[in-house]
Design a protein around this motif. Structure first.
Motif, short mmCIF file in Angstrom:
data_model
loop_
_atom_site.label_atom_id
_atom_site.label_comp_id
_atom_site.label_asym_id
_atom_site.label_seq_id
_atom_site.Cartn_x
_atom_site.Cartn_y
_atom_site.Cartn_z
N SER A 39 3.22 9.72 5.20
CA SER A 39 4.75 8.81 5.33
C SER A 39 5.64 9.59 5.87
N GLN A 57 5.32 -1.35 2.70
CA GLN A 57 4.38 -0.68 1.37
C GLN A 57 3.16 -1.22 1.27
N GLU A 58 2.60 -0.42 0.60
CA GLU A 58 1.27 0.09 0.18
C GLU A 58 0.26 -0.93 1.05
N GLU A 67 10.92 -2.36 3.91
CA GLU A 67 8.90 -1.75 2.40
C GLU A 67 8.80 -2.82 2.06
#
Length: 1123
Positions: A1062, A966-967, A962
């Protein structure tokens, strides 16, 4: 076939040439009671089985065997041979054939030991004249356990019974068949051949039998020597008789008997020589240490028992050589054997050459790495010094006597025995003009002076307690002669007796105190092992008697000693420790006048001295005297309270005169008086509860005042810290209302705020004391919350402010780890080694104080992440503290502890990335990528139990994935995540994943990478290749590097992935293998090798898993994808 249950032998053409069984095979065994079992009603036993029946049964069976041997010696001899084969643990077959001559060349060429690979059997053919014996056994016999090496009681029992059998056999045969020229020749040939076998069982067992046989023959030779000596004496008596009484035939019979005995003795000695040359000379350097030990042990016995032959330099050299053996047990057997030789004064002249040749080796063995060898060697040298005083030189004695300071108490005690023997007072000491009492004390005085000279010359002036402990077992009477010790100290110098110097008196006082401690507490000393931990009833009684004697004497004499040496702080600090060892139950304890005199002298000394050693000794002594169970409790408490009250009153007056509003103003003299009063109160507050004097309210305003000297601040901080400790310790009794609890919490807050302010003080000592004080107070408060009694009014929760928490962390990083970098350079600079170690000790204390806040839950566990960053960089100095912190936090909350490790690695990685992006100069807190990866590897090694820490390791991988993806939004400018290289660090934890979790983590990784276009040929995606390879390599038993560097070439995917953007929630899901359409790959790359990490064009659920490859069934629109 040889069996253990019953004696049964098949004699045919392939085995023994004789066709009938031995007579002993059909005989009953005489039992302990003397009755004989009837033939046919008992099961026949073999010689091997009889060793389980005790000595009397053994003698009976051997007697039967001798009778059978007389009647049929060949068959009985084969029975005996089978016995030794069985004792070796061999379950094979013994085959015999006759041999006509020992000199036959064809016969000697057949003596081999080899392996028949076709049948899987090993065989040994050897000559035991008149037999050529062939022993055949399974191949794995050399690796099996034979009786001599079996562990536990059975192995020890078999060893003793086997040796007993050989001894009984020789004893029963010594008057008959031992001299027939047949039995012993065959037996010696058997044992010599089997002891030379490469099979360990044969070699070990038959070597033991041979050396025990030689020892038994030595007993026969000794008995023959006695017979020869008695016969010669009888011959001389008969020869000296008058003519009429002299009998010529009788003289001839005696002379004939002497001749026969001498011939037998010569024959026995010849047998001994054959066994020594045939077995000992080949086996004393055997590869098996048990055999070497056995040979040396028996050789020592031979030298002791038969010194006329064996005690000479040609045999002693073997023991000398084996003193250098690499196995401690062999060296120990050599030393023990030499002890038995040097212990006999009659043998000493024959050991002169050996002593001069191996003296240096024996002295060096006192430093042996094996403690028992070193102890026994020291005993040997003490024995040598007693029997011959000129063997050891003064330099040798100087080296040996230093062992009184050894960390091993047994070795130190033996060295103390050597030292005590050299402290003996000479007999010619002049005692003219001395009265009876002085003459009685004179030897003790001389010994004490010699002991003082030795201590002075040894130049180890801080080890008196170890010296006394070493001398205690042999010289306890000298050290417990307290009247003589005190009389020497109280004696005034005169013209006839100049007395002791001040330095010698100081050492003698330390010896006095150490002897008192030894008599009261026993030999338990810090840093010295090997002392007896549990005392017997007799030793406890002796201890109580000694304590009673020292209390009765020193309670009366100690005030005089304190008065005489009141001007010497070092001597006084030692003398003031003595009352701590007084026995309250002593009859002299009720002597109020003596107790009052002692307390008065102690107060007078405290009025003069303010050194830390004196104050600490006085505080501990008052604590001991004020115990509730002591007879002098009330007097001691009253004296202590009066003393403290005077100090507090004096300090109050001084502070009132020095404080002017919020400032502190005092001249040098007044500041010195305040400092002395604070030191006294601080020393006593450390041991005694002084809460009734409200020192916190008296001293707290000094922390807010301006201009307070740093020495005063140090003492104030320590006093306030002790005050809060006692408040927390007695909170169950003192906190009876909410107002008192609130007041206590206000004290905590005030102390924390003031300490926070002094963390930035210019003086490093004040900064360190403020830091240690606030850490200790917060730790003590947390501990009291956990042990709080719920039935009483409890403590109020106090949490340090976020600013204080951050200040503590910053202080640790700046003063513990940042100082270490500078210290690496100062090691070569002007700072001495002692100063460096002292500084390291302070920094370790500060780090330990901060880590205790984490362990006790005062600070959040994430606050220790910054500390973990220095685990590898400062491993030698602080690695043990940091590792223990990891262990303790993991016991509290293993998931949160694992998150802390992840946070540490991620913070280091982010700092490195920022530095690389900025392109500036390296920052002090930034580590290289290699060091971060090595730190991750060390963190992974702390997860030992994979099942226990399964959740932690999975969480680390999930958090790391993550953190990377992530992002992240893929653009042409940023084709890969900026933190993608963190996956290389994360791969260090892949080996700690269980097999089901590997698939789960791989699936979780695939769900995150499915949203992006992944071109594994690009350099930026190499960390992903490495990480995924580490997961797959762990599954397949490879390592990640070899897997990633294999010949599997990646495909290049140019199509954007479709489906969910996702990732699915993290769960242990086993993805199914699927078919991948051909259209998802570029046509220009279809002929290349299969992809090790393909990017599908379908939904992420259709990814291939680590299970294997997907085979095509219709190959029109599908291809194989290999993982």
């Amino acid at each position: 076939m040889i069996e253990k249950r019953k004696r049964k032998r098949v004699h045919n053409s392939s085995e023994n040439v004789k066709s009938k069984n031995a007579k002993t095979g059909r005989r009953g065994v005489r039992r302990e009671g003397g009755s004989v079992s009837k033939p046919g009603h008992v099961e026949a036993v073999t010689l091997f089985e009889v060793i389980t029946m005790g000595r009397s049964a053994m003698q009976a069976v051997i007697d039967d065997w001798i009778e059978a041997y007389v009647m049929d010696r060949d068959s009985s001899l084969l029975d005996l041979i089978s016995f030794f084969i069985q004792c070796s643990g061999c379950k094979g077959v013994v085959t015999a054939e006759m041999c006509q001559s020992k000199e036959d060349g064809d016969v000697m060429s057949k003596m081999v030991e080899d392996l028949d690979e076709v049948s899987g059997l090993q065989y040994k053919k050897f000559l035991a004249f008149p037999w050529i014996l062939t022993v055949t056994w399974p191949m794995d016999m050399d690796s099996m356990e034979y009786p001599l090496i079996q562990s536990g009681q059975y192995g020890r029992w078999f060893h003793s019974e086997f040796c007993e059998f050989v001894s009984v056999l020789v004893a029963q045969c010594q008057h008959s068949v031992i001299f027939d020229g047949y039995l012993m020749n065959a037996l010696m040939s058997l044992l010599s051949e089997l002891s030379n076998s490469y099979v360990r069982a044969f070699r070990h067992t038959c070597t033991l039998a041979a050396v025990k046989l030689l020892s038994s023959l030595m007993g026969v030779a000794l008995s023959l020597s006695v017979g020869i000596e008695n016969s010669q004496k009888l011959y001389e008596v008969q020869k000296k008789k008058p003519g009429r009484q002299k009998s010529t035939p009788q003289l001839e019979r005696i002379q004939k008997k002497v001749t026969e005995l001498e011939e037998k003795k010569a024959e026995i000695e010849s047998m001994m020589d054959v066994l020594f040359k045939g077995v000992f000379l080949k086996r004393y350097r055997d590869v098996l240490p048990e055999i070497r030990s056995m040979c040396i042990e028996e050789l020592s016995q031979w030298m002791k028992l038969y010194s006329s032959i064996f005690l000479n330099d040609s045999y002693l050299k073997y023991i000398g050589w084996m003193l250098h053996d690499k196995i401690p047990d062999v060296r120990l057997k050599c030393v023990l054997g030499l002890q038995s030789l040097y212990g006999d004064p009659l043998l000493m002249p024959k050991l002169d050459l050996f002593t001069s040749r191996f003296r240096e080796r024996m002295i060096s063995m006192t430093l042996d790495k094996d403690n028992e060898v070193a102890v026994q060697t020291m005993k040997l040298l003490v024995l040598i010094s007693k029997t011959s005083s000129d063997v050891l030189s003064p330099d040798d004695y100087k080296q040996l006597l230093q062992f009184v300071y050894s960390s091993q108490r047994p070795l130190a005690s033996i060295a103390g025995e050597l030292l005590f023997s050299r402290l003996q007072a000479p007999e010619s000491e002049n005692q003219d003009g001395l009265n009876e009492e002085q003459a009685h004390k004179q030897p003790t005085v001389v010994r004490l002076k010699a002991l003082l000279h030795f201590y002075r010359d040894s130049e180890l002036h801080k080890h008196v307690v170890y010296l006394v402990d070493s001398l205690w077992d042999c010289g306890g009477s000298l050290l417990k002669d307290w009247p003589t010790l005190t009389s020497i100290l109280l004696q005034d110098p005169s013209s006839q007796s100049p007395g002791l110097t001040q330095a010698e008196k100081g050492v003698l006082v330390e010896i006095l105190v150490a002897s008192v401690r030894q008599a009261s507490e026993g030999p338990a000393l810090a840093g010295r092992s090997g002392a007896k931990k549990v005392l017997s009833a007799r030793e406890k009684k002796v201890q109580v008697d000694d304590c009673t004697k020292l209390t009765e004497h020193l309670l009366l004499v100690l005030p005089m000693l304190l008065s005489k040496f009141s001007g010497n702080g070092d001597i006084v600090s030692s003398l003031m420790k003595i009352p701590q060892y007084f026995l309250p139950e002593s009859p002299e304890a009720g002597n109020s006048q003596a107790v009052s005199s002692l307390l008065a002298e102690m107060r007078a000394i405290l009025d003069v001295h303010s050194g830390p050693a004196v104050l600490e000794a006085a505080a501990r002594t008052y604590l001991s005297l004020c115990g509730e169970d002591t007879a002098w409790c009330s007097m001691a408490q009253a004296a202590r309270d009066s003393l403290v009250q005077d100090w507090v009153d004096h300090l109050t007056v001084l502070l009132e005169a020095s404080r002017q509003g919020d400032s502190f103003s005092a001249d040098k003299e007044k500041t010195g008086d305040i400092l002395v009063a604070l030191k006294r109160l601080r020393a006593f507050h450390n041991c005694h509860d002084l809460s009734r004097w409200n020192l916190f309210e008296l001293l707290a305003p000094l922390l807010s005042a301006e201009g307070v000297p740093q020495e005063v601040l140090l003492e104030v901080l320590q006093c306030l810290c002790y005050s809060i400790f006692w408040s927390l310790h007695t909170s169950n009794e003192t906190l009876t209302s909410r107002e008192k609890a609130v007041a206590q919490r206000l004290q905590l807050r005030l102390f924390s705020e003031r300490s926070h302010r002094y963390l930035s003080h210019p003086d490093p000592g004040v900064r360190q004391q403020a830091f240690l004080g606030v850490c200790d107070v917060l730790t003590a408060h947390s501990y009291q919350l956990h042990v709080w009694d719920p039935t009483s009014f409890g403590l109020l929760l106090f949490t340090p402010s976020p600013k204080l928490q951050m200040a503590l962390l910053t202080f640790v990083c700046a003063n513990v780890f940042a100082g270490s970098d500078c210290d690496n350079q100062s090691r070569v600079s002007e700072n001495s080694e002692g100063e460096r170690l002292e500084d390291l000790h302070k920094r370790r204390n500060m780090l330990a104080a901060y880590c205790k806040l984490i362990v006790h839950g005062v600070l959040e566990m994430s606050m220790v992440a910054e500390i973990y960053m220095y685990y590898m960089k400062h491993y030698n100095d602080f690695g043990d503290i940091i590792k223990e912190t990891m262990c303790r936090t993991r016991q509290t909350d293993k998931i949160e502890s694992a998150r802390t490790l992840v946070l540490c690695l991620q913070q280091l990685f982010v700092r490195l990335k920022r530095e690389q992006e900025s392109g500036g100069r390296p920052q002090p807190g930034v580590q290289t990528f290699t060091s971060i990866k090595e730190l991750a590897r060390r963190f992974a090694l702390t997860f030992g139990d994979l099942v226990k820490f399964r959740e932690c390791v999975v969480m680390i991988h999930r958090n790391g994935i993550e953190f990377v993806f992530q992002e992240f939004v893929q653009t042409p400018e940023t084709p890969s995540p900026p933190y993608l290289s963190y996956l290389t660090i994360l791969g260090e934890f892949s080996s700690k994943l269980l097999k089901p979790d590997k698939k789960t983590v791989l699936s979780y990784l695939q769900k995150h990478t499915a949203e992006h276009i992944v071109d594994l040929r690009e350099e930026c995606w190499k960390p992903l290749v490495y990480y995924r390879a580490s997961l797959l390599a762990v599954t397949e038993g490879e390592d990640a590097v070899s897997y990633a560097s294999s010949d599997r070439k990646p495909y290049l995917s140019k199509n954007k992935l479709e489906g969910s953007k996702s990732p699915a929630p993290f769960s242990p899901v086993d993805s199914k293998v699927s078919k991948v359409p051909r259209s998802c790959f570029s046509p220009s790359h279809q002929e290349k090798p299969r992809d090790m990490f393909p990017v599908p064009a379908e939904s992420p659920a259709k990814w291939p898993t680590a299970e294997g490859s997907v085979a095509s069934s219709n190959a029109a629109n599908e291809i194989e994808v290999e993982l």
